[in-house]
Design a protein around this motif. Structure first.
Motif, PDB file in Angstrom:
ATOM      1  N   ASP A 428       0.823  -1.203   0.000  1.00  0.00           N
ATOM      2  CA  ASP A 428       0.000   0.000   0.000  1.00  0.00           C
ATOM      3  C   ASP A 428       0.860   1.257   0.000  1.00  0.00           C
ATOM      4  O   ASP A 428       0.533   2.257  -0.662  1.00  0.00           O
ATOM      5  N   LYS A 429       1.956   1.214   0.746  1.00  0.00           N
ATOM      6  CA  LYS A 429       2.870   2.354   0.767  1.00  0.00           C
ATOM      7  C   LYS A 429       3.469   2.597  -0.614  1.00  0.00           C
ATOM      8  O   LYS A 429       3.560   3.744  -1.078  1.00  0.00           O
ATOM      9  N   SER A 430       3.836   1.513  -1.288  1.00  0.00           N
ATOM     10  CA  SER A 430       4.407   1.628  -2.626  1.00  0.00           C
ATOM     11  C   SER A 430       3.394   2.182  -3.606  1.00  0.00           C
ATOM     12  O   SER A 430       3.700   3.048  -4.435  1.00  0.00           O
ATOM     13  N   GLN A 431       2.143   1.735  -3.517  1.00  0.00           N
ATOM     14  CA  GLN A 431       1.092   2.213  -4.423  1.00  0.00           C
ATOM     15  C   GLN A 431       0.796   3.686  -4.178  1.00  0.00           C
ATOM     16  O   GLN A 431       0.541   4.453  -5.109  1.00  0.00           O
ATOM     17  N   LYS A 432       0.816   4.088  -2.888  1.00  0.00           N
ATOM     18  CA  LYS A 432       0.549   5.485  -2.560  1.00  0.00           C
ATOM     19  C   LYS A 432       1.621   6.396  -3.141  1.00  0.00           C
ATOM     20  O   LYS A 432       1.334   7.459  -3.696  1.00  0.00           O
ATOM     21  N   GLU A 433       2.887   5.958  -2.992  1.00  0.00           N
ATOM     22  CA  GLU A 433       3.983   6.759  -3.538  1.00  0.00           C
ATOM     23  C   GLU A 433       3.919   6.817  -5.053  1.00  0.00           C
ATOM     24  O   GLU A 433       4.208   7.838  -5.665  1.00  0.00           O
ATOM     25  N   ALA A 434       3.518   5.706  -5.668  1.00  0.00           N
ATOM     26  CA  ALA A 434       3.409   5.682  -7.134  1.00  0.00           C
ATOM     27  C   ALA A 434       2.308   6.610  -7.599  1.00  0.00           C
ATOM     28  O   ALA A 434       2.441   7.309  -8.605  1.00  0.00           O
ATOM     29  N   GLY A 435       1.201   6.651  -6.852  1.00  0.00           N
ATOM     30  CA  GLY A 435       0.097   7.525  -7.229  1.00  0.00           C
ATOM     31  C   GLY A 435       0.470   8.985  -7.123  1.00  0.00           C
ATOM     32  O   GLY A 435       0.038   9.816  -7.924  1.00  0.00           O
ATOM     33  N   GLY A 436       1.312   9.320  -6.132  1.00  0.00           N
ATOM     34  CA  GLY A 436       1.716  10.710  -5.960  1.00  0.00           C
ATOM     35  C   GLY A 436       2.696  11.171  -7.004  1.00  0.00           C
ATOM     36  O   GLY A 436       2.889  12.357  -7.204  1.00  0.00           O
ATOM     37  N   GLY A 437       3.300  10.223  -7.731  1.00  0.00           N
ATOM     38  CA  GLY A 437       4.296  10.605  -8.741  1.00  0.00           C
ATOM     39  C   GLY A 437       3.826  10.329 -10.140  1.00  0.00           C
ATOM     40  O   GLY A 437       4.616  10.035 -11.020  1.00  0.00           O
ATOM     41  N   ALA A 438       2.509  10.458 -10.400  1.00  0.00           N
ATOM     42  CA  ALA A 438       1.960  10.097 -11.701  1.00  0.00           C
ATOM     43  C   ALA A 438       2.458  10.990 -12.812  1.00  0.00           C
ATOM     44  O   ALA A 438       2.431  10.614 -13.970  1.00  0.00           O
ATOM     45  N   SER A 439       2.924  12.212 -12.480  1.00  0.00           N
ATOM     46  CA  SER A 439       3.379  13.113 -13.527  1.00  0.00           C
ATOM     47  C   SER A 439       4.831  12.888 -13.884  1.00  0.00           C
ATOM     48  O   SER A 439       5.390  13.605 -14.702  1.00  0.00           O
ATOM     49  N   GLY A 440       5.475  11.888 -13.281  1.00  0.00           N
ATOM     50  CA  GLY A 440       6.878  11.610 -13.535  1.00  0.00           C
ATOM     51  C   GLY A 440       7.089  11.048 -14.917  1.00  0.00           C
ATOM     52  O   GLY A 440       6.157  10.892 -15.720  1.00  0.00           O
TER      53      GLY A 440
END
Length: 505
Positions: A428-440
């Motif tokens: 879940d932590k990994s998914q949250k971080e991935a969601g926050g960096g969608a513009s990368g």
């Protein structure tokens, strides 16, 4: 009956020489040894002892390597040689049966046995995975990290996810605990994958074993005989040995100090005992010695069953007071040396030569030396071993199911529980971080499409639902990340951010 030598209060009849030999129940926690070559009657003696302890109200645990012990739950059969042996000893052969509970690490021939990764601990896991000192050190760091971050370790997937997390945090962790090399983490992950492929994954999980279920008595006051199906387990001897050592450790930690009682709470028979000691490192041997020495104050007796007393280290052998030695063969100089070593462990009997007696024993005969009332070894005696009263030999599948229905444990362990633990928290932590960096860089275009396609492989469905990865998939994910980290290119970093939810450097 007071005049029946087979049912004397406070004692278990073992056999007869000139006089009857008994094991005193109050000294049953002083441990013991049953030794002898294959086919000389060790298993029958083990069953005789198990029946005696059960009849007295003591719970029993025994590993059933060949399936022969399962018959203890069914009445014995009046086989001519057992009837005659009872007559020769001076007792009546009376068929009997005992309350049993069947257990199986694989959940096939008994109630499933499970343990949590956190309960097993890094030391036993390192031995199970055959790790070297450096790899064991990294595993200890992983457990330390889990404690600090509140990551519950239940099954293999939790440990795989933790190791992946350790790899991601290697630079930061190394500042506090020393170097954590990705190659070392990869080695541990591959060993875990091998363990999973051997069928051991089912052992780690919940509901975990409740030790109290090994200490039960039936309505008639007899202790339950807990039989671990070990036929398949013996194909993984290291898992067998580590499991039994773990169980002893659990008993030691959870049972209160009670000193010497009128009878033990539990007697633990460790068949094929040499598997515990073969190639065991010094620190593990020290742990075994400590458990054996101290657990008797918890009213637990440990009885090692093996071919030769030499299979057991001297530091442990010296603590085994009650001994039954069946025949040994002496065809080679090495065998002759082993026979002499076995003879030297007994208090000598002036009426016969112990070395000669060991090689000349017939089936059903043994040298017996129990502890006397003062706790001292008796003079060794050549004895005819009493026959068990329950069935000797395996039971049918239908009989096994019938006995499992009566065990009182049906349904308690059958269905695994998969609650939130390290795997889910880190995912879940990994998914949250991935969601926050969608513009990368991996947010769109070719890399974004590639990330989406690979994301499904690694347990991230397009709809955002949760899918639990296997240990193999986690290992593959780790390999992808390791390769990309090594490459060090912007493309590799972009793939990692899109596929694995990694953070930008």
């Amino acid at each position: 009956m007071a005049d029946d030598p087979a049912h004397e209060a406070g004692r278990i009849l073992i056999g007869k020489s000139d006089v009857y030999q008994y094991l005193t129940l109050a000294l049953g926690n002083r441990h013991g040894l049953v030794a002898g070559a294959t086919g000389t009657g060790k298993t029958v003696t083990l069953q005789l002892l198990a029946e005696g302890f059960s009849r007295a109200g003591t719970a029993v645990f025994a590993a059933d390597v060949k399936g022969d012990l399962s018959g203890i739950g069914m009445p014995g059969e009046s086989k001519p040689h057992f009837v005659q042996r009872a007559k020769d000893i001076g007792i009546t052969y009376a068929p009997d049966d005992f309350p049993v509970a069947f257990w199986d690490l694989f959940g096939e021939l008994g109630h499933p046995v499970r343990a949590r990764i956190s309960d097993m601990g890094p030391l036993l896991l390192a031995r199970l995975l055959e790790l070297n000192d450096v790899q064991e050190g990294v595993l200890n760091i992983a457990f330390k990290l889990a404690d600090e971050q509140g990551l519950l370790l239940i099954d293999l997937k939790d440990l795989q996810a933790l190791l992946q997390h350790l790899g991601d945090s290697a630079a930061e962790v190394s500042k506090s605990y020393g170097n954590v090399a990705p190659a070392t983490i990869g080695t541990i992950q591959r060993r875990l994958l091998v363990l999973e492929n051997q069928g051991a994954a089912g052992f780690f999980g919940e509901p975990e074993l409740d030790i109290d279920d090994f200490l039960r008595t039936a309505s008639d006051g007899r202790g339950f005989v807990n039989i671990l199906s070990a036929g398949k387990l013996m194909r993984s001897p290291r898992l067998y040995a580590i499991f039994l050592l773990w169980m002893l450790s659990e008993l030691f930690e959870k049972l209160p100090e009670v000193g010497d009682l009128e009878k033990p709470k539990l007697v633990f028979f460790f068949d094929e005992a040499h598997l515990l000691f073969d190639n065991a490192p010094k620190n593990l041997l020290s742990a075994i010695e400590q458990v054996v020495r101290l657990i008797r104050s918890k009213a637990v007796g440990i009885y090692f069953v093996t071919q030769n007393p030499a299979d057991v280290p001297e530091t442990v052998l010296g603590q085994l007071g009650n001994r039954v030695q069946h025949a040994l063969r002496a065809f080679t100089p090495r065998d002759q040396k082993a026979v002499k070593a076995a003879a030297d462990t007994f208090r000598k009997n002036p009426s016969f030569d112990t070395v000669t007696a060991i090689t000349g024993l017939g089936v059903g005969e043994a040298l017996v030396s129990m502890l006397d009332a003062k706790g001292n070894p008796e003079i060794v005696a050549k004895s005819l071993i009493a026959p068990p009263m329950a069935r000797v030999g395996p039971i049918t599948d239908a009989e096994r199911q019938q006995l499992m229905q009566k065990s009182g444990l049906l349904g308690k362990y059958d269905t695994p529980i998969d609650r939130q633990s390290a795997f889910e928290i880190l995912r879940d932590k990994s998914q949250k971080e991935a969601g926050g960096g969608a513009s990368g860089p991996a947010g769109g275009g070719l890399l974004g499409s590639l990330a989406g396609a690979l994301g499904g492989l690694f347990g991230k469905p397009a709809g955002g639902g949760r899918q639990r990865m296997s240990a193999g998939e986690i290992a593959l994910r780790s390999a992808v990340q390791s390769a990309a980290r090594t490459a060090g290119t912007k493309i590799g970093q972009a793939i990692l951010r899109g596929v694995l939810g990694g953070r930008s450097k």
